[in-house]
Scaffold this motif. Structure first.
Motif, PDB file in Angstrom:
ATOM      1  N   LEU A 120       0.824  -1.214   0.000  1.00  0.00           N
ATOM      2  CA  LEU A 120       0.000   0.000   0.000  1.00  0.00           C
ATOM      3  C   LEU A 120       0.855   1.260   0.000  1.00  0.00           C
ATOM      4  CD1 LEU A 120      -3.065   0.336  -0.176  1.00  0.00           C
ATOM      5  CD2 LEU A 120      -2.322  -1.986   0.309  1.00  0.00           C
ATOM      6  N   ARG A 121       1.973   1.219   0.675  1.00  0.00           N
ATOM      7  CA  ARG A 121       2.867   2.379   0.637  1.00  0.00           C
ATOM      8  C   ARG A 121       3.302   2.664  -0.790  1.00  0.00           C
ATOM      9  NH1 ARG A 121       8.357   1.358   3.474  1.00  0.00           N
ATOM     10  NH2 ARG A 121       8.666   0.227   1.530  1.00  0.00           N
ATOM     11  N   ALA A 122       3.649   1.612  -1.530  1.00  0.00           N
ATOM     12  CA  ALA A 122       4.096   1.787  -2.907  1.00  0.00           C
ATOM     13  C   ALA A 122       2.985   2.352  -3.780  1.00  0.00           C
ATOM     14  CB  ALA A 122       4.595   0.459  -3.472  1.00  0.00           C
ATOM     15  N   ALA A 123       1.770   1.820  -3.642  1.00  0.00           N
ATOM     16  CA  ALA A 123       0.665   2.292  -4.469  1.00  0.00           C
ATOM     17  C   ALA A 123       0.334   3.751  -4.168  1.00  0.00           C
ATOM     18  CB  ALA A 123      -0.558   1.406  -4.258  1.00  0.00           C
ATOM     19  N   ILE A 124       0.267   4.080  -2.891  1.00  0.00           N
ATOM     20  CA  ILE A 124      -0.036   5.461  -2.491  1.00  0.00           C
ATOM     21  C   ILE A 124       1.035   6.408  -3.005  1.00  0.00           C
ATOM     22  CG2 ILE A 124      -0.229   7.002  -0.495  1.00  0.00           C
ATOM     23  CD1 ILE A 124      -1.430   4.480   0.988  1.00  0.00           C
ATOM     24  N   ASN A 125       2.290   6.053  -2.795  1.00  0.00           N
ATOM     25  CA  ASN A 125       3.391   6.918  -3.229  1.00  0.00           C
ATOM     26  C   ASN A 125       3.421   7.090  -4.749  1.00  0.00           C
ATOM     27  OD1 ASN A 125       4.200   7.267  -0.601  1.00  0.00           O
ATOM     28  ND2 ASN A 125       5.920   5.856  -0.699  1.00  0.00           N
ATOM     29  N   THR A 126       3.026   6.051  -5.475  1.00  0.00           N
ATOM     30  CA  THR A 126       3.045   6.136  -6.934  1.00  0.00           C
ATOM     31  C   THR A 126       2.036   7.164  -7.433  1.00  0.00           C
ATOM     32  OG1 THR A 126       3.774   3.840  -7.148  1.00  0.00           O
ATOM     33  CG2 THR A 126       2.742   4.848  -9.073  1.00  0.00           C
ATOM     34  N   PHE A 127       0.796   7.093  -6.945  1.00  0.00           N
ATOM     35  CA  PHE A 127      -0.201   8.080  -7.374  1.00  0.00           C
ATOM     36  C   PHE A 127       0.195   9.478  -6.915  1.00  0.00           C
ATOM     37  CE2 PHE A 127      -2.905   4.446  -8.247  1.00  0.00           C
ATOM     38  CZ  PHE A 127      -3.557   4.873  -9.392  1.00  0.00           C
ATOM     39  N   ARG A 128       0.775   9.576  -5.740  1.00  0.00           N
ATOM     40  CA  ARG A 128       1.177  10.896  -5.253  1.00  0.00           C
ATOM     41  C   ARG A 128       2.321  11.463  -6.095  1.00  0.00           C
ATOM     42  NH1 ARG A 128       0.527  10.283   0.505  1.00  0.00           N
ATOM     43  NH2 ARG A 128      -1.610  10.895   0.021  1.00  0.00           N
ATOM     44  N   TRP A 129       3.286  10.614  -6.445  1.00  0.00           N
ATOM     45  CA  TRP A 129       4.448  11.079  -7.205  1.00  0.00           C
ATOM     46  C   TRP A 129       4.032  11.559  -8.589  1.00  0.00           C
ATOM     47  CZ3 TRP A 129       7.786  10.302 -11.354  1.00  0.00           C
ATOM     48  CH2 TRP A 129       9.097  10.778 -11.184  1.00  0.00           C
ATOM     49  N   ALA A 162      -3.961  -2.112 -19.803  1.00  0.00           N
ATOM     50  CA  ALA A 162      -2.962  -2.483 -18.795  1.00  0.00           C
ATOM     51  C   ALA A 162      -3.345  -3.835 -18.196  1.00  0.00           C
ATOM     52  CB  ALA A 162      -2.873  -1.421 -17.712  1.00  0.00           C
ATOM     53  N   VAL A 163      -2.462  -4.797 -18.305  1.00  0.00           N
ATOM     54  CA  VAL A 163      -2.705  -6.145 -17.787  1.00  0.00           C
ATOM     55  C   VAL A 163      -1.617  -6.443 -16.771  1.00  0.00           C
ATOM     56  CG1 VAL A 163      -2.970  -8.585 -18.380  1.00  0.00           C
ATOM     57  CG2 VAL A 163      -3.750  -6.817 -19.987  1.00  0.00           C
ATOM     58  N   VAL A 164      -2.028  -6.725 -15.534  1.00  0.00           N
ATOM     59  CA  VAL A 164      -1.061  -6.826 -14.436  1.00  0.00           C
ATOM     60  C   VAL A 164      -1.235  -8.148 -13.690  1.00  0.00           C
ATOM     61  CG1 VAL A 164      -0.862  -4.332 -14.180  1.00  0.00           C
ATOM     62  CG2 VAL A 164      -2.587  -5.560 -12.858  1.00  0.00           C
ATOM     63  N   PRO A 165      -0.180  -8.624 -13.017  1.00  0.00           N
ATOM     64  CA  PRO A 165      -0.206  -9.920 -12.339  1.00  0.00           C
ATOM     65  C   PRO A 165      -0.689  -9.815 -10.905  1.00  0.00           C
ATOM     66  CG  PRO A 165       2.009  -9.053 -12.280  1.00  0.00           C
ATOM     67  CD  PRO A 165       1.169  -8.024 -12.984  1.00  0.00           C
ATOM     68  N   ALA A 173      -0.319  -2.355 -10.691  1.00  0.00           N
ATOM     69  CA  ALA A 173      -1.396  -1.610 -11.340  1.00  0.00           C
ATOM     70  C   ALA A 173      -1.115  -0.114 -11.269  1.00  0.00           C
ATOM     71  CB  ALA A 173      -2.734  -1.943 -10.676  1.00  0.00           C
ATOM     72  N   SER A 174      -0.649   0.364 -10.133  1.00  0.00           N
ATOM     73  CA  SER A 174      -0.355   1.794  -9.974  1.00  0.00           C
ATOM     74  C   SER A 174       0.773   2.231 -10.891  1.00  0.00           C
ATOM     75  CB  SER A 174       0.009   2.092  -8.517  1.00  0.00           C
ATOM     76  OG  SER A 174      -1.054   1.764  -7.654  1.00  0.00           O
ATOM     77  N   TRP A 175       1.796   1.381 -11.054  1.00  0.00           N
ATOM     78  CA  TRP A 175       2.914   1.723 -11.928  1.00  0.00           C
ATOM     79  C   TRP A 175       2.463   1.922 -13.374  1.00  0.00           C
ATOM     80  CZ3 TRP A 175       7.644  -1.865 -10.484  1.00  0.00           C
ATOM     81  CH2 TRP A 175       8.105  -1.503  -9.202  1.00  0.00           C
ATOM     82  N   LYS A 176       1.370   1.253 -13.779  1.00  0.00           N
ATOM     83  CA  LYS A 176       0.846   1.454 -15.134  1.00  0.00           C
ATOM     84  C   LYS A 176      -0.152   2.608 -15.165  1.00  0.00           C
ATOM     85  CE  LYS A 176       2.671  -2.641 -16.150  1.00  0.00           C
ATOM     86  NZ  LYS A 176       4.073  -2.758 -16.556  1.00  0.00           N
ATOM     87  N   VAL A 177      -1.113   2.558 -14.245  1.00  0.00           N
ATOM     88  CA  VAL A 177      -2.263   3.465 -14.308  1.00  0.00           C
ATOM     89  C   VAL A 177      -1.863   4.912 -14.029  1.00  0.00           C
ATOM     90  CG1 VAL A 177      -4.471   4.048 -13.220  1.00  0.00           C
ATOM     91  CG2 VAL A 177      -3.941   1.658 -13.770  1.00  0.00           C
ATOM     92  N   ALA A 178      -1.063   5.145 -12.987  1.00  0.00           N
ATOM     93  CA  ALA A 178      -0.769   6.525 -12.579  1.00  0.00           C
ATOM     94  C   ALA A 178      -0.054   7.326 -13.671  1.00  0.00           C
ATOM     95  CB  ALA A 178       0.026   6.537 -11.274  1.00  0.00           C
ATOM     96  N   PRO A 179       1.039   6.827 -14.284  1.00  0.00           N
ATOM     97  CA  PRO A 179       1.670   7.622 -15.344  1.00  0.00           C
ATOM     98  C   PRO A 179       0.795   7.756 -16.581  1.00  0.00           C
ATOM     99  CG  PRO A 179       2.762   5.496 -15.134  1.00  0.00           C
ATOM    100  CD  PRO A 179       1.838   5.629 -13.964  1.00  0.00           C
ATOM    101  N   ALA A 180       0.003   6.718 -16.900  1.00  0.00           N
ATOM    102  CA  ALA A 180      -0.892   6.825 -18.051  1.00  0.00           C
ATOM    103  C   ALA A 180      -1.921   7.928 -17.831  1.00  0.00           C
ATOM    104  CB  ALA A 180      -1.584   5.487 -18.303  1.00  0.00           C
ATOM    105  N   LEU A 181      -2.487   7.991 -16.628  1.00  0.00           N
ATOM    106  CA  LEU A 181      -3.462   9.041 -16.329  1.00  0.00           C
ATOM    107  C   LEU A 181      -2.794  10.411 -16.299  1.00  0.00           C
ATOM    108  CD1 LEU A 181      -5.642   7.391 -13.527  1.00  0.00           C
ATOM    109  CD2 LEU A 181      -6.087   7.499 -15.981  1.00  0.00           C
TER     110      LEU A 181
END
Length: 496
Positions: A120-129, A162-165, A173-181
């Motif tokens: 969760l830390r990674a996902a939160i930080n990704t959208f924030r970054w 985006a297809v994720v494991p 998912a965040s690594w794909k979705v956040a920069p795309a958005l």
């Protein structure tokens, strides 16, 4: 993590209610009536019945993303406004952190402490970054003749599939979705059928955060049906995939058979971890090697599954890792004291056990583990496993196992170590332990890998790119470089 006991997490798990409906065009959609059970590897219990996308549901999700891109506000918003929505998504992920961590832990077997503190830390930080990055991207104006003005602009590429494991369902998912958005694209996200529930929650939270309908759609289902439909779809402009090399090849074929969409792949790995006799701290190197292969049940593409250790220190290092494997706490993922949870499911557990059996038949020496454990729980648990006397031609040393299985190989000189490290079809990551600065630089340059960690492993943050070469894929997640996957360069030449 907040001080929540095992009993508290058990109570929260009993009360958890997560819808298995697709999230399309800003609303939940049950789909065409077909569903499948989402089974927890923790105990074999059904968590929910999840919509099983057929081509019609994929068509609906892509159509929503196409409308949102072609005529909706998202690509036309000021970048700062897009950034504010991404920051709001990060805030809602933080607010729902306990529920999301619990969902991840239940659906893929990750220890709850790791789900809360790391996933969760990674996902939160990704959208924030990426929310903070959105209005800081720049275009170019090359210096050219005095009677002309040249502009090079980055424009959103369109609809992203985006297809994720399942191993890091929210992080990846965040690594794909956040920069795309952030780039202004719209997205159709398909999570693994093994970990659909956390991605569906992400989609609903994104809509709640103010993302316009159709900008992020989440469809659930298997790869041969839903994944294939996304890959072949003529209205999908970009594919971003993380998973196995075998499936990555399918997505390249789908692109060739449809509209030649760009395909970005982050694939498998068989990462070498080289320990030299002059490592600054051999004990720390051994402990890190053990942590790296057993963290997340070894279900990581970057897992240092090939330990290459100098013969003069091999026995000492291996003994330390074996001792750590034997003392590791395996148990209920919802127990905060658990260090290693369940593998993602019964089918995957059997696949890893087959690899272990192959290693024994090939003549490798089993030093620790090798067997199923906690079978009475109904879950998919495996002992942390260590082999030594591994020959570089054995399947143990060549095939991605994606489980807590370490292969120890020895070498006598640096050239041999580099040759062993590079003797693989994969080149995602590598580790090196040495006190010599020149050796660190020279070996890092010689290693074929997207990331090289020196005197550490799995370190880094969102400022640095992540990805592989050769059959580990192409393109990069994380950092500003990820934006390159989701934008097109346009040249405008103005004659003055």
């Amino acid at each position: 993590m907040l001080d929540i006991t095992h009993d508290d997490w058990l109570r929260r798990a009993k009360a958890l209610d997560v819808s298995g409906a697709h999230h399309i065009d800003g609303a939940d959609e049950p789909g065409g009536g077909q569903s499948y059970p989402a089974v927890s590897p923790r105990d074999g219990q059904v968590l929910a019945h999840v919509a099983d996308a057929q081509p019609a549901e994929v068509d609906a999700a892509v159509a929503a993303a196409r409308r949102a891109f072609d005529s909706g506000p998202w690509p036309r918003l000021a970048p700062a406004d897009r950034g504010r929505v991404l920051l709001r998504i990060a805030d809602l992920l933080e607010e729902q952190r306990h529920r999301l961590a619990l969902t991840v832990s239940l659906e893929m077997g990750k220890p709850i402490t790791d789900a809360y503190d790391i996933e969760l830390r990674a996902a939160i930080n990704t959208f924030r970054w990426y929310g903070q990055l959105a209005d800081k991207l720049t275009d170019e104006s090359p210096h050219t003749a005095p009677d002309a003005l040249a502009l090079v602009t980055r424009e959103p590429a369109g609809v992203v599939g985006a297809v994720v494991p399942w191993n890091f369902p929210l992080t990846l998912a965040s690594w794909k979705v956040a920069p795309a958005l952030a780039a202004g694209c719209t997205v159709v996200l398909k999570p693994s059928e093994n970990s659909p529930l956390s991605a569906l929650l992400l989609g609903r939270l994104a809509t709640e955060a103010g993302l316009p309908p159709g900008v992020l759609n989440v469809v659930t289902g298997d790869g041969p049906t839903a994944g294939r439909a996304i890959g072949l779809h003529l209205d999908v402009d970009v594919l971003a995939f993380t998973g196995s090399t075998a499936v990555g090849r399918h997505f390249l074929r789908y692109a060739a058979d449809s509209n030649l969409k760009r395909v970005w792949l982050e694939l498998g790995g068989k990462s070498p971890n080289i320990i030299l006799p002059d490592a600054p701290d051999l004990e720390k190197a051994a402990e890190t090697a053990a942590w790296g292969i057993f963290f997340n049940q070894g279900e990581m593409c970057t897992a240092p599954s090939r330990l290459l250790v100098h013969s003069s220190v091999a026995e000492r290092v291996t003994d330390t890792i074996v001792a750590r494997a034997r003392e590791l706490r395996i148990g209920d993922p919802l127990d905060p004291a658990t260090e290693m949870g369940a593998l993602v499911g019964e089918r995957h557990l059997q696949r890893v056990l087959e690899h272990i059996g192959t290693g024994l038949n090939e003549g490798a020496r089993l030093r620790a583990g090798g067997s199923r454990t906690l079978a009475d729980t109904g879950g998919s648990y495996l002992q942390p496993t260590v082999f030594d006397h591994v020959d570089p031609d054995m399947r143990l040393a060549r095939e991605e196992i994606f489980g807590p299985v370490l292969s120890v190989l020895t070498f006598d000189d640096l050239d041999e170590a580099v040759a062993l490290a590079n003797d693989t079809e994969y080149d995602l990551a590598a580790g090196l332990w040495t006190s010599d600065l020149s050796t660190a630089h020279q070996v890092s340059r010689a290693l074929k890998a997207g990331t090289v960690w020196v005197n550490c492993y799995e370190e880094g943050d969102l400022t640095v790119p992540f990805g592989g070469v050769k059959q580990s894929g192409n393109g990069r997640d994380k950092s500003a470089h990820a934006i390159e996957k989701y934008t097109e360069l346009k040249t405008t030449w103005i004659q003055l």
